[in-house]
Write a protein that holds these residues in place. Structure first.
Motif, PDB file in Angstrom:
ATOM      1  N   LYS A 216      36.560  40.309  47.529  1.00 15.90           N
ATOM      2  CA  LYS A 216      37.406  41.119  46.359  1.00 15.90           C
ATOM      3  C   LYS A 216      36.459  42.002  45.765  1.00 15.90           C
ATOM      4  O   LYS A 216      35.660  41.483  44.954  1.00 15.90           O
ATOM      5  CB  LYS A 216      38.338  39.971  45.714  1.00 15.90           C
ATOM      6  CG  LYS A 216      39.263  40.725  44.749  1.00 15.90           C
ATOM      7  CD  LYS A 216      40.017  39.745  43.999  1.00 15.90           C
ATOM      8  CE  LYS A 216      40.826  39.951  42.903  1.00 15.90           C
ATOM      9  NZ  LYS A 216      41.785  41.088  43.012  1.00 15.90           N
ATOM     10  N   ARG A 217      36.640  43.197  45.493  1.00 12.88           N
ATOM     11  CA  ARG A 217      36.147  44.160  44.810  1.00 12.88           C
ATOM     12  C   ARG A 217      36.573  44.264  43.459  1.00 12.88           C
ATOM     13  O   ARG A 217      37.908  44.664  43.482  1.00 12.88           O
ATOM     14  CB  ARG A 217      35.719  45.410  45.602  1.00 12.88           C
ATOM     15  CG  ARG A 217      35.094  46.525  44.936  1.00 12.88           C
ATOM     16  CD  ARG A 217      34.812  47.641  45.658  1.00 12.88           C
ATOM     17  NE  ARG A 217      36.053  48.511  46.220  1.00 12.88           N
ATOM     18  CZ  ARG A 217      36.339  49.507  45.546  1.00 12.88           C
ATOM     19  NH1 ARG A 217      35.589  50.169  44.422  1.00 12.88           N
ATOM     20  NH2 ARG A 217      37.125  50.262  46.246  1.00 12.88           N
ATOM     21  N   VAL A 218      35.966  44.034  42.296  1.00 10.83           N
ATOM     22  CA  VAL A 218      36.625  44.143  40.994  1.00 10.83           C
ATOM     23  C   VAL A 218      36.070  45.345  40.344  1.00 10.83           C
ATOM     24  O   VAL A 218      36.688  45.651  39.364  1.00 10.83           O
ATOM     25  CB  VAL A 218      36.808  43.081  40.395  1.00 10.83           C
ATOM     26  CG1 VAL A 218      37.496  42.067  41.155  1.00 10.83           C
ATOM     27  CG2 VAL A 218      35.126  42.585  39.875  1.00 10.83           C
ATOM     28  N   HIS A 219      34.830  45.875  40.942  1.00 16.57           N
ATOM     29  CA  HIS A 219      34.562  46.960  39.838  1.00 16.57           C
ATOM     30  C   HIS A 219      34.225  48.260  40.908  1.00 16.57           C
ATOM     31  O   HIS A 219      34.482  48.178  42.251  1.00 16.57           O
ATOM     32  CB  HIS A 219      32.885  46.759  39.467  1.00 16.57           C
ATOM     33  CG  HIS A 219      31.874  46.805  40.513  1.00 16.57           C
ATOM     34  ND1 HIS A 219      31.500  45.733  41.614  1.00 16.57           N
ATOM     35  CD2 HIS A 219      30.891  47.621  40.904  1.00 16.57           C
ATOM     36  CE1 HIS A 219      30.587  46.037  42.363  1.00 16.57           C
ATOM     37  NE2 HIS A 219      30.199  47.283  41.843  1.00 16.57           N
ATOM     38  N   GLY A 220      34.203  49.294  40.364  1.00 18.41           N
ATOM     39  CA  GLY A 220      34.240  50.423  41.135  1.00 18.41           C
ATOM     40  C   GLY A 220      33.705  51.834  40.267  1.00 18.41           C
ATOM     41  O   GLY A 220      33.210  51.495  39.233  1.00 18.41           O
TER      42      GLY A 220
ATOM     43  N   SER B  94      32.369  50.621  36.615  1.00 17.68           N
ATOM     44  CA  SER B  94      33.284  49.752  35.710  1.00 17.68           C
ATOM     45  C   SER B  94      34.363  48.905  36.335  1.00 17.68           C
ATOM     46  O   SER B  94      34.458  49.049  37.518  1.00 17.68           O
ATOM     47  CB  SER B  94      33.737  50.590  34.716  1.00 17.68           C
ATOM     48  OG  SER B  94      34.850  50.161  33.820  1.00 17.68           O
ATOM     49  N   THR B  95      34.634  48.147  35.669  1.00 14.11           N
ATOM     50  CA  THR B  95      36.009  47.132  36.039  1.00 14.11           C
ATOM     51  C   THR B  95      37.168  47.597  35.531  1.00 14.11           C
ATOM     52  O   THR B  95      38.270  47.044  35.783  1.00 14.11           O
ATOM     53  CB  THR B  95      35.733  45.628  35.680  1.00 14.11           C
ATOM     54  OG1 THR B  95      35.288  45.615  34.364  1.00 14.11           O
ATOM     55  CG2 THR B  95      34.617  45.076  36.360  1.00 14.11           C
ATOM     56  N   TYR B  96      37.122  48.564  34.621  1.00 12.91           N
ATOM     57  CA  TYR B  96      38.080  49.240  34.029  1.00 12.91           C
ATOM     58  C   TYR B  96      38.734  48.159  32.885  1.00 12.91           C
ATOM     59  O   TYR B  96      38.554  48.621  31.716  1.00 12.91           O
ATOM     60  CB  TYR B  96      39.250  49.805  34.752  1.00 12.91           C
ATOM     61  CG  TYR B  96      40.412  50.547  34.100  1.00 12.91           C
ATOM     62  CD1 TYR B  96      40.037  51.795  33.675  1.00 12.91           C
ATOM     63  CD2 TYR B  96      41.466  50.235  33.963  1.00 12.91           C
ATOM     64  CE1 TYR B  96      40.730  52.638  33.009  1.00 12.91           C
ATOM     65  CE2 TYR B  96      42.783  51.018  33.224  1.00 12.91           C
ATOM     66  CZ  TYR B  96      42.308  52.022  32.695  1.00 12.91           C
ATOM     67  OH  TYR B  96      42.937  52.866  32.145  1.00 12.91           O
ATOM     68  N   ILE B  97      39.390  47.134  33.605  1.00  8.67           N
ATOM     69  CA  ILE B  97      39.910  46.026  32.384  1.00  8.67           C
ATOM     70  C   ILE B  97      38.482  44.980  32.598  1.00  8.67           C
ATOM     71  O   ILE B  97      37.712  44.752  33.152  1.00  8.67           O
ATOM     72  CB  ILE B  97      41.124  45.389  32.598  1.00  8.67           C
ATOM     73  CG1 ILE B  97      40.846  44.998  34.283  1.00  8.67           C
ATOM     74  CG2 ILE B  97      42.175  46.432  32.630  1.00  8.67           C
ATOM     75  CD1 ILE B  97      42.221  44.086  34.683  1.00  8.67           C
TER      76      ILE B  97
END
Lengths: 324, 446, 177
Positions: free
Chosen positions: A174-178, A189-192
């Motif tokens: 699962k990718r949570v950063h981009g 960033s992960t945005y949130i």
């Protein structure tokens, strides 16, 4: 097999090999630097432009030169191709340009950066940079962002190589950063607010060419050149357990993958020996490792100066450069 | 007035509807192609016509088509690039908004030529109101049997869809457009592989500009030979020019390639000169990314020959004293305009639109923006001007996609031709805030 | 510099039945298994439904609809300028300020509007009625200065036309969709 000539060195490589990898096979100083390409990560490369080379002849069949400089990490060799790397003035100038571009907004905070001493950007600057800057503007900065208790993100140092995004995409489920935003406001960033958490996500630290992603469990503990790197292994249910442990006395300060001279994780048993987060962050007890012996850090960097190496990186002769 | 091939019926009331368009000869190219020609014939015809891509680069359209890979059992796609975002260019919107069926007709013929059964029009998000117009027209074409299964009983099937962007100039670059259509960030891909081999969803893909595709219609209707007679030796046919800036009568014009620049700027049928009787100071003939020309290099080349509106004449003299036809975004500057301010404006544009993927463009465009901002606001030094030139050269040609070049060229050209004005900004910062430099001194070429 | 974003409300905007149908229709535009391609248009629909901007929750909802990871939506939404990541006013006036419009006076029109509404570019009036934004070239270079309000263009702007537009917005007479 195809035949290619790089800076006058003729080599035969398998079809489909990139210019960069052909040069690496030949070895020596004809190898272009690579800041974003990473062999173990599919789709990486082409972005930093530090590996640009001049293709003086496209192939035996079509010997015309390529008009633009080509990203050697993404250009496949053709039979009879003639490549100029360090022998091309255009290449050297472009590379100096790339180095300058990568540095203008970089904080240059090496004295407080954990990556210092084993930083690809330091090496690139050492070879292709100048001692001063003509950038007079205010540097771009990003708000600090917390991405969990194991990994420290320092966005101001990032050079946008995208390697960490590929790691999350290819090694974790699962990718949570981009990459968010665009242009010179692009950021990792992960945005949130969200923690990066997955068995192999710690590898973003190993692939990061600069100090943008560092190990919080090692942060500010020691300069890397004060530590003794040792090859070590252990039985690990998650990964191959093949690592380098960095010791001071009898204590393990940090654990990393085994990196080769191009700072890529070595391949073992037919695959890249990525280590898992348990090995990296939670296994610092010497008793849990089988220490094999000292590891030669055979790369062109400060980190090699005090250690078991036969290559002295500081012998490069540099002409004093003038920009204006 | 020259011949009109695309805009001939633009003023006919109701031309945006299928029936009126059809009554004025619309969709006859579809009939001709599907009933009497093989796909290869159509490709040959377009090749023979000498049509060059109207989006800016000017690459021969027929040749581009002939590169498409045709692996067995793999779908192919035609994408229409309606992401028109080059400052100074608004011809594609005009065409799509007022005569949408022309583009649809072109899409059918072109898709047939390429063997594509699913084609897309990628339109910039800001043109959402035009997207509505296109979708309405497409629905009509489906209803009348010109889209869908077995078009006109030929056995050829085509589905045509419109898909929007959402505010990104970079998506006009063909691989960025493909990425965007795949639902990703508009980051241009590293080439090779080229889209003709591996494009949308990994399938062979051709991306063409709106005007290029629309032009296929008259080419098929009149035949390549007839079409090729219009224009000059190297620039065939007609071209839409979007004229803007300080012109008396800006707007979209269809010209026969080869008419003189002077006639186009000053002619009664065309732009009618500079607004408010002012003098022409400079001209950008092909959209913001092509080099700017000072007043003395506009109607005549450095050699003293008459400059005309064609690929070869506008680029006569190379970048030293020429420019490019580009996308046909024709921007005129009157004597009261400030070149430094405009150069900064464009630099800011490119910095804003850089995708941020590769270092020279990401860092370089932002840097140029900042330095030019300083120069414009009276805080520059002479060294900055030289530095800009050097930074420029390190961006140009070293980036993944042509946006780097597009950002570098306008700055380089402005400094080349208007260095005096830049220097004046440095040496007279206060004056430069109050009034403009005026016309640049004429340089003679021997 | 942006502030840290958190999921503040767990209440996602409720999509109208009409919007749901619209999204399903958009997805049909792309082949089987290529749902992700529908992202831009879906975001437009959802943004419209959610009062003109995209909150993290809203984007998570899009991720669910398209069966992709939320980060993929964030990446896309932050790349394209037409998505608002912060709340906006009822009418968003986007002024083109690129070269060709500047040549014909966009600077003056922008300044005029800022003074008239008492806010700067990027800000929203206290009553939540107007948000002012600068946009790069909107492809109306021959008809400048111009602005975009919702879906539609307002061209050949003069101070009087700006006055008229603002009044018409206040009366609720300006079509945006």
């Amino acid at each position: 097999m195809v035949k290619v000539t790089i800076d006058g060195v003729e080599i035969e490589v398998e079809e489909g090999t990139t210019i960069l990898n052909a040069a690496r096979q030949a070895g020596g100083d004809i190898v272009p630097p690579a800041m974003c390409y990473y062999t173990g990560l599919e789709g990486s490369g082409g972005k930093c432009r530090s590996c640009l080379v001049e293709v003086a002849a496209g192939s035996e069949r079509d010997p015309r030169p390529m008009p633009k400089l080509m990203a050697s990490c993404r250009t496949e060799v053709q039979h009879g191709m003639v490549v100029k790397n360090k022998t091309s003035e255009r290449v050297i100038d472009a590379r100096e340009g790339v180095t300058e571009f990568l540095l203008i907004n970089h904080p240059l905070d090496c004295p407080i950066c954990d990556q210092a001493g084993e930083c690809d950007l330091q090496d690139l600057s050492f070879k292709h940079g100048v001692e001063w800057s003509r950038f007079e503007e205010e540097k771009r900065t990003f708000a600090p962002r917390d991405i969990g208790d194991k990994i420290k993100l320092h966005m101001n140092r990032c050079i946008m190589c995208y390697r960490c995004v590929f790691v999350a995409q290819q090694l974790t489920n699962k990718r949570v950063h981009g990459v968010l935003n665009r242009g010179d406001r692009s950021e990792i960033s992960t945005y949130i607010e969200q923690a990066l958490d997955s068995d192999f996500i710690g590898n973003v630290i190993d692939v990061c060419p600069v100090g943008a992603l560092t190990d919080k469990t090692f942060r500010f503990k020691s300069r890397v050149w004060f530590l003794k790197p040792m090859n070590a292994h252990r039985d690990c249910p998650t990964c191959q357990g093949i690592a380098t442990v960095w010791m001071f006395g009898n204590e393990i300060y940090r654990v990393t993958g085994r990196k080769d001279k191009y700072s890529e994780i070595e391949r073992h048993n037919g695959k890249t020996a990525w280590i898992c987060d348990t090995c990296r962050f939670e296994t610092k007890d010497v008793a849990k490792w089988v220490i094999e012996g000292p590891r030669i850090i055979n790369r062109y960097s400060v980190i090699s100066t005090n250690h078991y190496t036969n290559e002295n990186p500081l012998d490069a002769k540099k002409d004093p450069k003038k920009l204006q | 007035m020259g011949r009109k091939l695309l805009l001939e019926h633009i003023n006919v009331p109701g031309i945006e509807t299928f029936d009126v368009y059809r009554k004025h000869g619309g969709y006859s190219a579809v009939e001709k192609a599907l009933k009497t020609m093989s796909p290869e014939d159509v490709v040959e015809e377009v090749k023979k016509s000498g049509l060059r891509g109207r989006g800016g680069a000017g690459f021969p359209t027929g040749l581009k088509w002939s590169f498409i890979a045709k692996p067995e059992g793999v779908e192919r796609h035609l994408l229409c690039n309606a992401d028109e975002s080059e400052p100074g260019t608004f011809k594609d919107r005009y065409l799509m908004q007022y005569i949408p069926h022309l583009l649809i007709e072109g899409m059918i013929v072109s898709s047939y030529a390429l063997g594509a059964n699913l084609s897309y029009i990628y339109i910039r998000g800001e043109y959402m109101f035009v997207l509505d117009i296109l979708e309405k027209a497409i629905a009509e074409a489906y209803e009348k049997g010109f889209l869908g299964k077995n078009i006109l009983g030929s056995g050829y099937d085509l589905d045509l869809r419109v898909t929007p962007g959402a505010g990104a100039y970079i998506c006009g670059e063909e691989t960025a457009l493909i990425e965007s259509l795949e639902g990703k960030r508009g980051n241009p891909r590293i080439k090779p592989p080229f889209p003709a081999v591996k494009g949308l969803w990994g399938r062979p893909t051709v991306v063409n500009n709106v005007e290029s595709i629309a032009t296929v219609v008259p080419i098929i209707n009149m035949g390549a030979d007839e079409y090729g007679k219009i224009g000059t030796e190297q620039s065939h046919g007609t071209k839409l020019i979007s004229a803007c800036g300080n012109l008396e009568r800006p707007g979209v014009y269809e010209i026969e390639l080869g008419m003189t620049v002077e006639e186009f700027i000053y002619g009664d049928d065309w732009c009618r000169g500079i607004k408010n009787g002012k003098k022409l100071k400079a001209l950008i003939p092909g959209g913001s990314s092509v080099p700017i020309l000072p007043h003395y290099l506009i109607t005549k080349t450095a050699k003293g020959e008459v400059r005309n509106m064609s690929y070869e004449s506008l680029s006569d003299g190379g970048f030293a004293t020429g420019s490019m036809l580009g996308s046909g975004g024709f921007i005129a500057f009157d004597e009261d305009q400030c070149i430094v301010r405009n150069t900064w404006n464009f630099a800011r544009f490119y910095a804003h639109e850089s995708c941020g993927q590769c270092s020279p463009c990401r860092e370089g465009t932002g840097w140029m923006d900042k330095v030019l901002h300083r120069l414009e606001h009276g805080k520059g030094t002479l060294r900055d001007i030289d530095m800009l030139e050097k930074v420029n050269k390190r961006i140009e040609g070293n980036t993944i996609c042509p946006l780097g070049d597009a950002a570098a060229w306008p700055v380089a050209a402005a400094i080349r031709h208007f260095r005096e004005e830049f220097e004046w900004h440095v040496s007279n910062p206060e004056e430069a805030q109050k009034h403009n430099f005026g016309l640049s001194r004429e340089v003679t070429f021997s | 510099m942006r502030v840290e974003r958190k999921i503040v409300h767990k209440e996602r905007p409720v999509l109208s039945e009409e919007a749901k149908v619209e999204i399903q229709k958009v997805i049909q535009n792309y082949p089987e298994g290529k749902k992700k391609s529908a992202i831009l248009r879906t975001l437009f629909i959802v943004q419209r439904e959610a009062g003109g901007w995209l909150s993290p929750d809203t984007m998570d909802m899009v991720a669910e609809i398209l069966e992709i990871e939320p980060i993929e939506v964030y990446e896309v939404a932050t790349f394209y300028t037409m998505f608002n990541l912060d709340p906006v006013g009822q009418y968003v006036l986007e002024f083109c300020h690129t070269g060709p419009c500047m040549l014909v006076g966009s600077d003056q029109i922008i300044k005029y509007t800022e003074e008239k509404l008492g806010i700067k570019m990027g800000e929203t009036t206290p009553d939540g009625m107007f948000t002012l934004k600068e946009a790069e070239c909107l492809g109306a270079c021959g008809y400048g200065p111009m602005l975009q309000c919702g879906k539609y263009y307002h061209e050949h702007l003069t101070p009087e036309k700006v006055d008229e537009l603002i009044e018409a917005c206040r009366r609720g007479e300006v079509k945006t969709n």
